[in-house]
Enzyme design. Structure first.
Site, PDB file in Angstrom:
ATOM      1  N   ASP A   9       0.849  -1.212   0.000  1.00  0.00           N
ATOM      2  CA  ASP A   9       0.000   0.000   0.000  1.00  0.00           C
ATOM      3  C   ASP A   9       0.877   1.253   0.000  1.00  0.00           C
ATOM      4  OD1 ASP A   9      -2.262  -1.569   0.130  1.00  0.00           O
ATOM      5  OD2 ASP A   9      -2.763  -1.097   2.216  1.00  0.00           O
TER       6      ASP A   9
ATOM      7  N   GLU B 288       5.426  -5.473  -8.053  1.00  0.00           N
ATOM      8  CA  GLU B 288       4.609  -4.931  -6.932  1.00  0.00           C
ATOM      9  C   GLU B 288       3.110  -5.164  -7.145  1.00  0.00           C
ATOM     10  OE1 GLU B 288       5.710  -1.560  -4.751  1.00  0.00           O
ATOM     11  OE2 GLU B 288       7.766  -1.571  -5.476  1.00  0.00           O
ATOM     12  N   GLY B 289       2.789  -6.315  -7.707  1.00  0.00           N
ATOM     13  CA  GLY B 289       1.390  -6.698  -7.939  1.00  0.00           C
ATOM     14  C   GLY B 289       1.004  -6.426  -9.388  1.00  0.00           C
TER      15      GLY B 289
HETATM   16  N1  CAA Z   1      -3.560  -3.919   4.590  1.00  0.00           N
HETATM   17  C1  CAA Z   1      -3.766  -4.595   5.739  1.00  0.00           C
HETATM   18  N2  CAA Z   1      -4.265  -5.863   5.772  1.00  0.00           N
HETATM   19  C2  CAA Z   1      -4.586  -6.434   4.602  1.00  0.00           C
HETATM   20  C3  CAA Z   1      -4.402  -5.785   3.363  1.00  0.00           C
HETATM   21  C4  CAA Z   1      -3.882  -4.465   3.396  1.00  0.00           C
HETATM   22  N3  CAA Z   1      -3.690  -3.784   2.266  1.00  0.00           N
HETATM   23  N4  CAA Z   1      -4.812  -6.597   2.367  1.00  0.00           N
HETATM   24  C5  CAA Z   1      -5.243  -7.732   2.943  1.00  0.00           C
HETATM   25  N5  CAA Z   1      -5.113  -7.633   4.293  1.00  0.00           N
HETATM   26  C6  CAA Z   1      -5.505  -8.622   5.298  1.00  0.00           C
HETATM   27  C7  CAA Z   1      -6.973  -9.004   5.141  1.00  0.00           C
HETATM   28  O1  CAA Z   1      -7.807  -8.118   5.857  1.00  0.00           O
HETATM   29  C8  CAA Z   1      -6.981 -10.410   5.715  1.00  0.00           C
HETATM   30  O2  CAA Z   1      -6.977 -10.272   7.125  1.00  0.00           O
HETATM   31  P1  CAA Z   1      -7.547 -11.422   8.129  1.00  0.00           P
HETATM   32  O3  CAA Z   1      -6.488 -12.455   8.239  1.00  0.00           O
HETATM   33  O4  CAA Z   1      -7.733 -10.689   9.414  1.00  0.00           O
HETATM   34  O5  CAA Z   1      -8.810 -11.947   7.537  1.00  0.00           O
HETATM   35  C9  CAA Z   1      -5.626 -10.952   5.302  1.00  0.00           C
HETATM   36  O6  CAA Z   1      -4.776  -9.832   5.071  1.00  0.00           O
HETATM   37  C10 CAA Z   1      -5.671 -11.816   4.061  1.00  0.00           C
HETATM   38  O7  CAA Z   1      -6.192 -11.023   3.012  1.00  0.00           O
HETATM   39  P2  CAA Z   1      -6.795 -11.663   1.680  1.00  0.00           P
HETATM   40  O8  CAA Z   1      -7.802 -12.704   2.045  1.00  0.00           O
HETATM   41  O9  CAA Z   1      -7.226 -10.538   0.810  1.00  0.00           O
HETATM   42  O10 CAA Z   1      -5.492 -12.417   1.088  1.00  0.00           O
HETATM   43  P3  CAA Z   1      -5.264 -13.181  -0.291  1.00  0.00           P
HETATM   44  O11 CAA Z   1      -4.443 -14.369  -0.004  1.00  0.00           O
HETATM   45  O12 CAA Z   1      -6.558 -13.380  -1.011  1.00  0.00           O
HETATM   46  O13 CAA Z   1      -4.312 -12.186  -1.069  1.00  0.00           O
HETATM   47  C11 CAA Z   1      -3.795 -10.417  -2.634  1.00  0.00           C
HETATM   48  C12 CAA Z   1      -4.641 -10.911  -1.442  1.00  0.00           C
HETATM   49  C13 CAA Z   1      -4.265  -9.030  -2.916  1.00  0.00           C
HETATM   50  C14 CAA Z   1      -3.940 -11.288  -3.846  1.00  0.00           C
HETATM   51  C15 CAA Z   1      -2.307 -10.380  -2.177  1.00  0.00           C
HETATM   52  O14 CAA Z   1      -1.795 -11.662  -2.012  1.00  0.00           O
HETATM   53  C16 CAA Z   1      -1.416  -9.610  -3.139  1.00  0.00           C
HETATM   54  O15 CAA Z   1      -1.336  -8.365  -3.082  1.00  0.00           O
HETATM   55  N6  CAA Z   1      -0.712 -10.324  -4.037  1.00  0.00           N
HETATM   56  C17 CAA Z   1       0.278  -9.671  -4.901  1.00  0.00           C
HETATM   57  C18 CAA Z   1       1.617  -9.700  -4.268  1.00  0.00           C
HETATM   58  C19 CAA Z   1       2.568  -8.760  -4.880  1.00  0.00           C
HETATM   59  O16 CAA Z   1       2.264  -7.592  -5.104  1.00  0.00           O
HETATM   60  N7  CAA Z   1       3.793  -9.246  -5.139  1.00  0.00           N
HETATM   61  C20 CAA Z   1       4.840  -8.418  -5.652  1.00  0.00           C
HETATM   62  C21 CAA Z   1       6.050  -8.584  -4.772  1.00  0.00           C
HETATM   63  S1  CAA Z   1       7.088  -7.216  -4.666  1.00  0.00           S
HETATM   64  C22 CAA Z   1       7.959  -7.194  -6.085  1.00  0.00           C
HETATM   65  O17 CAA Z   1       7.397  -7.017  -7.104  1.00  0.00           O
HETATM   66  C23 CAA Z   1       9.426  -7.449  -6.021  1.00  0.00           C
HETATM   67  C24 CAA Z   1      10.335  -6.395  -6.412  1.00  0.00           C
HETATM   68  O18 CAA Z   1      11.466  -6.474  -6.044  1.00  0.00           O
HETATM   69  C25 CAA Z   1       9.933  -5.217  -7.247  1.00  0.00           C
END
Ligand code: CAA
Length: 388
Positions: A239, A362-363
Site C-alpha cells: 500500500d 509490486e502486484g
Molecule cells: N492492509 C492490511 N491488511 C490487509 C491488506 C492491506 N492492504 N490486504 C489484505 N489484508 C488482510 C486481510 O484483511 C486479511 O486479514 P484477516 O487475516 O484478518 O482476515 C488478510 O490480510 C488476508 O487477506 P486476503 O484474504 O485478501 O489475502 P489473499 O491471499 O486473497 O491475497 C492479494 C490478497 C491481494 C492477492 C495479495 O496476495 C497480493 O497483493 N498479491 C500480490 C503480491 C505482490 O504484489 N507481489 C509483488 C512482490 S514485490 C515485487 O514485485 C518485487 C520487487 O522487487 C519489485
C-alpha cells in the site's frame, strides 16, 4: 480542502531530481540499458544528493520525507530512466516493513546502514511458486535456541545481487496459511546465496536475482513485527510503495509523450509535420490525459498515507492506471515514430520495454483489479490501521 499545489520545498526537490535525471541519468541510460550494467556510479551520486532513502526517519539518519515527496522524486528520476530508478528506489520497498514493524534496535542498525553509506537492501517476498499468491510461499523460518533458521529461495528480487541486507518473508506456521507468515531481516553475510541474475526485456539497469537462504541463521530479535503477522505487513508495505510505482509509470509516460511530440513536429508526411494530422493529435491528446490522470492518482494515494489514512484502494487505482497507461502511452509513442520507432537508434522503443514491468512488479495489473474489486464489493473499515 483539496489543493494540488506543491510546496516550495517540493518544487525545489522536484527540480533537483529533474536536474539529476537530465544531467546524470538520461545521457547514459541507453548505454546502461544496452549492456545491462549495474548503475553504481549513479547510485553513489544520488545517495550523496539525498535522492535515495527519502523514507528513512530522521532519528535513523534519513531525510524523513513524506510519501508524496518520495513519489515526486521517483517521477522525475523515471523520466530519466525507470530501470536506474528501480535500482535507486528499491530500498524503499525493503525498508517499509522495517519502518512499520521493526524494533528500535533493528531500525538503528539496518536503516542506519543505508543512511551511512550508499548500500542497498532488497525485499524478498516472491517465490517461484508464490507470485501473486503470497500465502503459497514455501520458505520457512524455524526457531532454534536463540536463532531463527531461514530456509528457502526467493525469485525476481530487485537489487538482490547487491543488497547488504534482505527483508525476508517466511512461513513460521506452515498450517496457518496467510496467518502463518512472518518477516525477518537477514544480513547478507549471514550466508545468503545469490543464485541467478536475470537477463530482462526492460529496466535492464536494475538488478533482478534469485536469492537462496540455505538454513541461514539470524538472532531472534531479527523478527520484524509480530510472529505470524508478516502477511499483513507485506500488504501494508505494498500500500505504501505502489504510489511510487505509479509515479515511476507517470515519468515513463511523460518521457514517451515528449519524444512523440518532438518527433511529430519534425517528421513531415503529406507535405506537413505529422503533428498537423488529427490522427496524431488525438494520440498525443490521449497521452497527455493519461499522464495527467496518472499523476493525480499517485498524488491522491500518497497524500492519504501522509495524512495517516489507509490508501489500499487508491494505491491500487494509481498503480494499475498509471502502469497500464505507461504501456499504452509508450506503445503509441512508438506508433507515432512509425517504422523508426521500432529501431533502437530512435530510443523510444526502450520506454516501451521498460513500461512492461510496471504492469507486473509490486502486484500485476490483474492483482490491482482484484484488490479494487474486493475493496469495492466488501469495503474494509476506513479507519483500519496503516501501521502495525
Ligand atoms: N492492509 C492490511 N491488511 C490487509 C491488506 C492491506 N492492504 N490486504 C489484505 N489484508 C488482510 C486481510 O484483511 C486479511 O486479514 P484477516 O487475516 O484478518 O482476515 C488478510 O490480510 C488476508 O487477506 P486476503 O484474504 O485478501 O489475502 P489473499 O491471499 O486473497 O491475497 C492479494 C490478497 C491481494 C492477492 C495479495 O496476495 C497480493 O497483493 N498479491 C500480490 C503480491 C505482490 O504484489 N507481489 C509483488 C512482490 S514485490 C515485487 O514485485 C518485487 C520487487 O522487487 C519489485
Amino acid at each position: 480542502m483539496i489543493d494540488f499545489t506543491l510546496t516550495d520545498e517540493q518544487l525545489a526537490m522536484r527540480e533537483m531530481a529533474h536536474d539529476f535525471a537530465e544531467k546524470e541519468i538520461r545521457p547514459v541510460a541507453w548505454d546502461y540499458d544496452r549492456d545491462g550494467t549495474w548503475p553504481q556510479e549513479i547510485i553513489e551520486k544520488a545517495w550523496e544528493l539525498g535522492l535515495m532513502n527519502s523514507h528513512i526517519p530522521a532519528e535513523y539518519g534519513g531525510p524523513e520525507l513524506g510519501t508524496l515527496d518520495g513519489a515526486i522524486i521517483e517521477e522525475e528520476l523515471s523520466w530519466g530512466c525507470s530501470g536506474i530508478t528501480t535500482s535507486l528506489s528499491a530500498n524503499g520497498l525493503a525498508c517499509t516493513p522495517v519502518i512499520l514493524g521493526a524494533n528500535d534496535e533493528l531500525k538503528k542498525e539496518y536503516l542506519g546502514r543505508l543512511s551511512e553509506a550508499p548500500l542497498m537492501a532488497a525485499f524478498c517476498l516472491t517465490e517461484p511458486d508464490a507470485g501473486s499468491d503470497v500465502s503459497g510461499m514455501k520458505t520457512t523460518a524455524t526457531r532454534k535456541g536463540d536463532k531463527w533458521v531461514i530456509s528457502g529461495s526467493k525469485c525476481f528480487i530487485t537489487n538482490g545481487e547487491y543488497a547488504n541486507w534482505y527483508t525476508v518473508f517466511a512461513k513460521t506456521d506452515k498450517e496457518a496459511g496467510h496467518r502463518g507468515i512472518s518477516c525477518f531481516i537477514v544480513p547478507r553475510d549471514a550466508g545468503v546465496i545469490v543464485d541467478k541474475h536475470e537477463d530482462k526485456m526492460g529496466q535492464r539497469a536494475s538488478n533482478t536475482a534469485t536469492i537462496t537462504f540455505p538454513d541461514v541463521e539470524v538472532p531472534l530479535n531479527h523478527l520484524v513485527g509480530e510472529e505470524n503477522h508478516g502477511f499483513k505487513l507485506s500488504m501494508m508495505t505494498l500500500d505504501h510503495t505502489r504510489p511510487g510505482v505509479a509515479a515511476m509509470a507517470t515519468g515513463v509516460s511523460r518521457a514517451a509523450m515528449e519524444m512523440a511530440i518532438d518527433y511529430s513536429k519534425e517528421r513531415v508526411q503529406f507535405g506537413v509535420p505529422i503533428a498537423m494530422h488529427q490522427a496524431i493529435q488525438f494520440m498525443l491528446a490521449d497521452m497527455a490525459t493519461k499522464v495527467h490522470l496518472s499523476r493525480l492518482s499517485y498524488y491522491n494515494a500518497a497524500t492519504l498515507l501522509d495524512q495517516g489514512r489507509r490508501n489500499t484502494i487508491e494505491s491500487s487505482h494509481a498503480k494499475r492506471f498509471a502502469a497500464d497507461s505507461a504501456m499504452e502511452v509508450t506503445t503509441d509513442a512508438v506508433q507515432v515514430f512509425g517504422g523508426y520507432g521500432f529501431i533502437k537508434e530512435y530510443k523510444v522503443e526502450k520506454l516501451m520495454r521498460d513500461a512492461k514491468i510496471l504492469q507486473l512488479y509490486e502486484g500485476t495489473a490483474q492483482i490491482q483489479r482484484l484488490v479494487i474489486a474486493r475493496e469495492t464489493l466488501l469495503p474494509r473499515k476506513a479507519d483500519a490501521p496503516v501501521t502495525v
